[in-house]
Design a protein around this motif. Structure first.
Motif, PDB file in Angstrom:
ATOM      1  N   ARG A   1       1.307  -1.113  -0.120  1.00  0.00           N
ATOM      2  CA  ARG A   1       0.131   0.304   0.136  1.00  0.00           C
ATOM      3  C   ARG A   1       0.984   1.630   0.120  1.00  0.00           C
ATOM      4  NH1 ARG A   1      -3.311  -2.859   3.954  1.00  0.00           N
ATOM      5  NH2 ARG A   1      -5.461  -3.466   2.764  1.00  0.00           N
ATOM      6  N   SER A   2       1.857   0.497   0.717  1.00  0.00           N
ATOM      7  CA  SER A   2       2.657   2.401   0.858  1.00  0.00           C
ATOM      8  C   SER A   2       4.573   1.935   0.547  1.00  0.00           C
ATOM      9  CB  SER A   2       2.719   3.552   2.090  1.00  0.00           C
ATOM     10  OG  SER A   2       3.684   4.157   2.124  1.00  0.00           O
ATOM     11  N   ASP A   3       5.210   2.864  -0.570  1.00  0.00           N
ATOM     12  CA  ASP A   3       6.240   3.209  -0.941  1.00  0.00           C
ATOM     13  C   ASP A   3       7.210   3.000   0.774  1.00  0.00           C
ATOM     14  OD1 ASP A   3       5.726   2.618  -3.733  1.00  0.00           O
ATOM     15  OD2 ASP A   3       6.147   4.267  -4.254  1.00  0.00           O
ATOM     16  N   GLU A   4       7.112   3.896   1.464  1.00  0.00           N
ATOM     17  CA  GLU A   4       7.453   4.540   2.247  1.00  0.00           C
ATOM     18  C   GLU A   4       7.638   3.355   3.181  1.00  0.00           C
ATOM     19  OE1 GLU A   4       5.488   7.569   4.231  1.00  0.00           O
ATOM     20  OE2 GLU A   4       5.763   9.581   2.690  1.00  0.00           O
ATOM     21  N   LEU A   5       6.498   2.277   3.242  1.00  0.00           N
ATOM     22  CA  LEU A   5       7.013   1.029   4.611  1.00  0.00           C
ATOM     23  C   LEU A   5       7.676  -0.279   3.619  1.00  0.00           C
ATOM     24  CD1 LEU A   5       3.341   1.143   5.636  1.00  0.00           C
ATOM     25  CD2 LEU A   5       5.290   1.921   6.407  1.00  0.00           C
ATOM     26  N   THR A   6       8.425   0.720   2.168  1.00  0.00           N
ATOM     27  CA  THR A   6       9.388  -0.995   1.517  1.00  0.00           C
ATOM     28  C   THR A   6      10.219  -1.071   2.441  1.00  0.00           C
ATOM     29  OG1 THR A   6       8.364  -0.671  -0.424  1.00  0.00           O
ATOM     30  CG2 THR A   6      10.122  -1.363   0.134  1.00  0.00           C
ATOM     31  N   GLY A   7      10.437  -2.533   2.925  1.00  0.00           N
ATOM     32  CA  GLY A   7      11.680  -2.838   3.549  1.00  0.00           C
ATOM     33  C   GLY A   7      11.581  -3.127   5.126  1.00  0.00           C
ATOM     34  N   MET A   8      10.132  -2.518   5.336  1.00  0.00           N
ATOM     35  CA  MET A   8      10.196  -2.907   6.835  1.00  0.00           C
ATOM     36  C   MET A   8       9.551  -4.861   7.364  1.00  0.00           C
ATOM     37  SD  MET A   8       5.973  -1.368   7.698  1.00  0.00           S
ATOM     38  CE  MET A   8       4.839  -2.643   7.351  1.00  0.00           C
TER      39      MET A   8
END
Length: 307
Positions: free
Chosen positions: A107-114
């Protein structure tokens, strides 16, 4: 943050405390949730250590802890009547949390890698089951000895084996920059390794269980033993506070931890029997005085009076 709860099981009393600290960080990526409730014969704790930039690590650990809490709570009845085993529920919780993380990352590119580590011990009827993914440690203190119960899914395990085998110097292994590199993690992809023993561990009076995110590993075994030795009869909240104080230094990062102490429940004294107390006065009438003018005599074993 420090929270303490007391709960009695069939034979043992559980004294539980949870705590968390940001350390010298501006953020908190670690989450701890306690599922020990008064009056129930079961309880659990979920410890999750977030990984990711900015706020994504905190989001990952919160999602993981919430999914585990819901999955275990929804299956309380099935666990009570033996229709489900703790290991089955815990593995289902890990899968559910991993799916949620995958959905959020999409849903969000900002959460990639979490991602998040997780450690979830469940106590039912004086038996301990658990699931762990990552490098959050869980220790058992019993009869003066401290043991780690769960497996460590990080490069530290491989590095320690190299030191033990003589292929790496101890000082190199201790300070190796890759010690904390995870070999298993909940991040929406395939879970590389899960530690979830099929058989539970029997618990005994005076057992102390200490668990936490990887920040707890800054205290070695001797430091934890010293804390426990200073106050052998201390409650879980005192132990948790002492652990946080020992971790409070300039380079300490996030940490979330829990302490579970098992003791025999206090027994009520036997009730006092009224018949055992001294009689101060009695309402019964006194027996009649014999008539001095009447003379008694015996005849063939019977007592007679002369009128």
């Amino acid at each position: 943050m420090l929270d303490r709860q007391l709960q009695s099981t069939d034979t043992l009393q559980l004294d539980v405390a949870t705590a968390a600290a940001k350390g010298d960080r501006d953020y908190q990526h670690d989450t701890v949730i306690s599922g020990f409730a008064m009056g129930q014969s079961s309880g659990f704790v979920v410890i999750a250590g977030g990984r990711g930039e900015n706020d994504s690590g905190g989001i990952a650990s919160a999602i993981t802890a919430a999914e585990f809490f819901c999955q275990i709570r929804m299956n309380d009845s099935a666990l009570d009547v033996g229709l489900a085993k703790p290991g089955t529920i815990l593995r289902a919780a890990a899968a559910a949390a991993n799916r949620r993380l995958a959905d959020e990352r999409e849903r969000s590119d900002e959460l990639t890698g979490m991602g998040s580590t997780v450690l979830a011990p469940v106590i039912r009827h004086n038996r301990l089951s658990w699931l762990s993914v990552g490098n959050a440690p869980m220790f058992l203190f019993r009869h003066g000895s401290l043991r780690q119960l769960n497996k460590d899914h990080s490069m530290a395990t491989q590095i320690d084996l190299m030191v033990k085998g003589g292929s790496m110097l101890p000082e190199v292994g201790r300070d190796h920059p890759e010690r904390d590199v995870l070999t298993s993690l909940l991040n929406g992809g395939e879970i590389a390794a899960i530690d979830c023993p099929q058989a539970p561990l029997a618990l005994w009076p005076d057992d102390i269980i200490i668990l936490g995110t990887d920040g707890l590993k800054r205290l070695d075994g001797s430091a934890i033993l010293a804390i426990l030795a200073e106050a052998p009869d201390a409650g879980s909240d005192v132990i948790a506070r002492a652990l946080l104080d020992a971790l409070n230094n300039d380079d300490q990062g996030n940490v979330a931890l829990a302490v579970i102490r098992l003791t025999l429940p206090r027994t009520d004294p036997a009730p006092i029997e009224a018949d055992d107390l001294p009689v101060l006065a009695s309402a019964e009438p006194d027996p009649p005085e014999p008539d001095p003018e009447r003379q008694a005599y015996w005849y063939r074993g019977q007592k007679y009076y002369k009128d």
